[in-house]
Enzyme design. Structure first.
Site, PDB file in Angstrom:
ATOM      1  CB  SER A 137      -0.899   0.029   1.238  1.00 40.00           C
ATOM      2  OG  SER A 137      -1.569   1.277   1.363  1.00 40.00           O
ATOM      3  CE1 TYR A 139      -3.811  -2.199   4.998  1.00 37.34           C
ATOM      4  CE2 TYR A 139      -3.277   0.104   4.585  1.00 37.34           C
ATOM      5  CZ  TYR A 139      -3.632  -1.146   4.119  1.00 37.34           C
ATOM      6  OH  TYR A 139      -3.800  -1.354   2.766  1.00 37.34           O
TER       7      TYR A 139
END
Length: 237
Positions: A132, A146
């Site tokens: 990501s 995350y």
């Protein structure tokens, strides 16, 4: 198209969103594709039916089950690790067990899957992990775990690229920004905030990410390894 004709491809997390787009792309290019799923049985059956691929249920949080899936596929030409989760909230209030599960899925699983695949992978194979842009930039609160997990994948790619490079096996991370999926729809409540960070004012499409994965898996990318490939509309610029 037949760029991947008769190539063996395993996609971990392929029933929805980016994973399903990757399965469809490889299948349309002639590959023999297997993909895993955990909780989306109906979606997995639909993708398998549409593409002629094989769906296998597996929880990426279960190390031994994951390793068995990779081992049972035999020599893989391409491994794509797409399975991942996110937890949003105040880190002072989040359940530590849920954080540990996130790390097992987002960090431990890609590492163990890549190592197991490398045991049988032929020279010149490809290992690609979907990370990501939040591994580079986290402009909002509530996603520390995350972001940490996605940054960790960068070290995985750099390290395994060194370990597997003598065999011509490449290891790369694809780092999407906002992509139009069930979990982050283009018309969702966070649309305006996300688009404010973008140079291209729209969500990306899963097929665009799949295209990058396909290129990294093909013959033109044989000298590309240990690298992060961001596809984010300049979210992180």
């Amino acid at each position: 198209m037949s760029e991947f004709k008769d190539k063996s491809v395993l996609v971990l997390g392929g029933s929805r969103g980016i994973g399903a787009a990757i399965v469809r792309r490889f299948a349309s290019d002639g590959a023999n594709v297997t993909f895993t799923y955990a909780g989306s049985a109906d979606a997995a059956k639909q993708v398998a039916s549409e593409t002629g691929s094989t769906a296998v249920v597996a929880d990426s949080a279960d190390r031994e089950a994951l390793i068995k899936v990779v081992r049972d596929r035999g020599p893989l030409d391409v491994l794509v690790v797409n399975a991942g989760i996110a937890l949003v909230g105040d880190p002072l209030e989040q359940d530590p067990d849920e954080i540990d599960r996130l790390f097992r899925i987002n960090v431990h699983a890609p590492y163990h899957a890549a190592v197991e695949a490398a045991r049988q992978m032929p020279d010149g194979g490809r290992i690609i992990v979907i990370g990501s842009v939040n591994g580079d930039r986290m402009p909002m609160a509530g996603l520390a775990s995350y972001a940490l997990s996605k940054s960790a994948l960068q070290g995985l790619a750099r390290g395994l690229a060194r370990d597997l490079g003598p065999r011509g096996i490449t290891v790369n991370i694809v780092q999407p920004g906002p992509i139009d999926t069930d979990l982050n729809p283009a018309d969702g409540p966070m649309k305006d905030m996300m688009h404010s960070f973008l140079a291209i004012k729209r969500h990306g499409r899963p097929e665009e990410v799949a295209g990058m994965v396909a290129w990294l898996s093909g013959p033109e990318a044989g000298f590309v390894t240990g690298a992060m490939h961001t596809i984010d509309g300049a979210f992180g610029a």
